[in-house]
Design an enzyme around this catalytic site. Structure first.
Site, PDB file in Angstrom:
ATOM      1  N   PRO A  76       0.830  -1.206   0.000  1.00 13.13           N
ATOM      2  CA  PRO A  76       0.000   0.000   0.000  1.00 13.13           C
ATOM      3  C   PRO A  76       0.871   1.264   0.000  1.00 13.13           C
ATOM      4  O   PRO A  76       1.931   1.285   0.606  1.00 13.13           O
ATOM      5  CB  PRO A  76      -0.812  -0.110   1.293  1.00 13.13           C
ATOM      6  CG  PRO A  76      -0.356  -1.326   1.993  1.00 13.13           C
ATOM      7  CD  PRO A  76       0.704  -2.005   1.209  1.00 13.13           C
ATOM      8  N   SER A  92       6.925   1.739   0.131  1.00 14.30           N
ATOM      9  CA  SER A  92       6.425   1.460  -1.206  1.00 14.30           C
ATOM     10  C   SER A  92       7.263   2.135  -2.312  1.00 14.30           C
ATOM     11  O   SER A  92       7.639   1.476  -3.291  1.00 14.30           O
ATOM     12  CB  SER A  92       4.961   1.909  -1.254  1.00 14.30           C
ATOM     13  OG  SER A  92       4.589   2.270  -2.514  1.00 14.30           O
ATOM     14  N   SER A  93       7.582   3.412  -2.154  1.00 15.20           N
ATOM     15  CA  SER A  93       8.305   4.107  -3.231  1.00 15.20           C
ATOM     16  C   SER A  93       9.716   3.533  -3.405  1.00 15.20           C
ATOM     17  O   SER A  93      10.178   3.315  -4.526  1.00 15.20           O
ATOM     18  CB  SER A  93       8.364   5.616  -2.980  1.00 15.20           C
ATOM     19  OG  SER A  93       9.037   5.900  -1.782  1.00 15.20           O
ATOM     20  N   ALA A 141      10.663   0.510  -2.657  1.00 15.39           N
ATOM     21  CA  ALA A 141      10.556  -0.861  -3.183  1.00 15.39           C
ATOM     22  C   ALA A 141      10.332  -0.837  -4.696  1.00 15.39           C
ATOM     23  O   ALA A 141      10.892  -1.655  -5.424  1.00 15.39           O
ATOM     24  CB  ALA A 141       9.428  -1.608  -2.481  1.00 15.39           C
ATOM     25  N   ASP A 190      14.723   3.325   4.124  1.00 20.70           N
ATOM     26  CA  ASP A 190      13.816   2.582   3.241  1.00 20.70           C
ATOM     27  C   ASP A 190      14.602   1.924   2.112  1.00 20.70           C
ATOM     28  O   ASP A 190      14.402   0.752   1.808  1.00 20.70           O
ATOM     29  CB  ASP A 190      12.772   3.523   2.611  1.00 20.70           C
ATOM     30  CG  ASP A 190      11.612   3.769   3.553  1.00 20.70           C
ATOM     31  OD1 ASP A 190      11.755   3.453   4.744  1.00 20.70           O
ATOM     32  OD2 ASP A 190      10.575   4.283   3.098  1.00 20.70           O
TER      33      ASP A 190
HETATM   34  O1  PMV Z   1       7.038   6.460   6.058  1.00 15.62           O
HETATM   35  P1  PMV Z   1       8.317   5.790   5.810  1.00 15.62           P
HETATM   36  O2  PMV Z   1       8.351   4.315   6.026  1.00 15.62           O
HETATM   37  O3  PMV Z   1       8.968   6.159   4.524  1.00 15.62           O
HETATM   38  O4  PMV Z   1       9.210   6.282   7.023  1.00 15.62           O
HETATM   39  C1  PMV Z   1      10.321   7.002   6.894  1.00 15.62           C
HETATM   40  C2  PMV Z   1      11.068   6.986   8.178  1.00 15.62           C
HETATM   41  C3  PMV Z   1      11.457   8.347   8.687  1.00 15.62           C
HETATM   42  O5  PMV Z   1      12.419   8.121   9.705  1.00 15.62           O
HETATM   43  C4  PMV Z   1      10.264   9.060   9.294  1.00 15.62           C
HETATM   44  C5  PMV Z   1      12.046   9.244   7.602  1.00 15.62           C
HETATM   45  C6  PMV Z   1      13.386   8.754   7.055  1.00 15.62           C
HETATM   46  O6  PMV Z   1      13.773   9.260   5.991  1.00 15.62           O
HETATM   47  O7  PMV Z   1      14.053   7.932   7.695  1.00 15.62           O
END
Ligand code: PMV
Length: 323
Positions: free
Chosen positions: A99, A106-107, A109, A150
């Protein structure tokens, strides 16, 4: 008639166990792969030089892609140039079961799956570092101040310990606990949440900025405690660290009513701890269950309370050999 060869690239989603937001400030974070949520990219060469993309948001020539695909368009052009395949067109199809904007990577991946399929097409073997750097090309466009977590975790098949600027280490553990991941159904707002935490951190009010930096440091300590609890299979301590982390994230203003509601329901249904995961302000929460049967009870409870989807993720991480 000659059939065109089909190239494939895959990747998966991720769940941050602990350390979101503080990771932006060089504190460690722990993330786990979520293999059930996947991206598949499929590439079929064309006879001309055009690139066509077919995905959920758009179907057509890459040069006409909407702004929401700008990060992927830039990435594809960069890879074509670096791999010296600008004269070879292709049709690229991207299917994802992750999702969007729910803190599941997601982006990143999508970027990893695209990088893998184009590298294969170009007969290039990319190192882990090269793959990471390319993913960051797309992520730095999609997010503000992306820590790189990520990008690193959606490409790893094991849990990772991530520290900005230092890259990742693989974590191995095997605990009886199970994470329940639940989607609030509300779009998260990572970009805004990261910017708002930054505003608190850099606030002209000395008290606010001091308290914010203390909170960020405590999140780092909790991450270290979690790593230890995972090694010792101490699920009770792990749950307590998760609860404290969620309180701090709420104080940093990145939770939401929907997240807090699912977290309360999960704890009432027997979770040892629960917190938001990812950027927050929507997106997903995670709850720690002692075993599979408790995980089932928690899933039923949060779904009844409005979670649009749940996943189960055993707290097991094994070293994956790629040779
Ligand atoms: O929402 P996500 O999974 O892309 O979370 C990013 C995690 C943060 O620590 C909030 C931002 C980052 O760039 O690490």
């Amino acid at each position: 008639m000659k059939t065109a060869r089909v190239y494939r690239g895959t990747s998966h989603g991720k769940v941050i166990l602990i350390g979101e937001h503080s990771v932006v400030y060089y504190q460690p974070a722990i993330a786990m792969p979520l293999g059930e949520a996947r991206v598949n990219a499929q590439l079929i060469p064309r006879e001309d030089t055009s690139v066509y993309v077919d995905c959920e948001y758009f179907c057509g020539e890459l040069s006409q892609a909407p702004q929401s695909l700008h990060n992927i368009a830039v990435l594809i052009e960069r890879l074509r140039c670096d791999c010296d395949i600008q004269s070879q067109g292709f049709n690229l199809r991207i299917d994802s079961t992750i999702p969007h904007e729910r803190g599941m990577g997601s982006s990143a991946a999508v970027a990893v799956a695209v990088i893998r399929v184009i590298a294969q097409f170009a007969h290039r073997k990319l190192s882990q570092k090269e793959e990471f750097d390319y993913t960051q090309v797309a992520e730095n466009i999609a997010h503000i101040n992306a820590s790189g977590m990520d990008s690193a975790t959606v490409a790893s098949d094991a849990a990772v310990w991530f520290k900005r600027g230092e890259g990742l280490e693989t974590l191995t553990f095997e605990t009886p606990g199970v994470l329940v991941v639940a989607d609030t159904g509300v779009t998260g707002a990572t970009r805004k949440a990261v910017a708002d935490v930054r505003a608190l951190y850099e606030s002209a009010d000395g008290d606010i900025s001091f308290r914010t930096s203390e909170r960020i440091e405590r999140l780092g300590e909790l991450t270290r405690e979690c790593a230890q609890s995972l090694q010792e299979s101490n699920v009770v301590a792990l749950g307590n660290s998760m609860n404290e982390a969620h309180k701090i994230l709420s104080a940093l203003t990145v939770s939401s009513e929907e997240l807090d509601n699912l977290i309360t329901v999960a704890c009432e249904a027997g979770a040892l701890g629960a917190k938001l995961t990812g950027g927050g302000r929507g997106g997903c929460m995670i709850a720690l269950a002692e075993n599979t049967s408790s995980a089932h009870d928690i899933q039923v409870a949060v779904e009844k309370a409005g979670a649009v989807r749940t996943w189960r993720l055993p707290l097991i991480s094994r070293e994956v050999r790629n040779d």
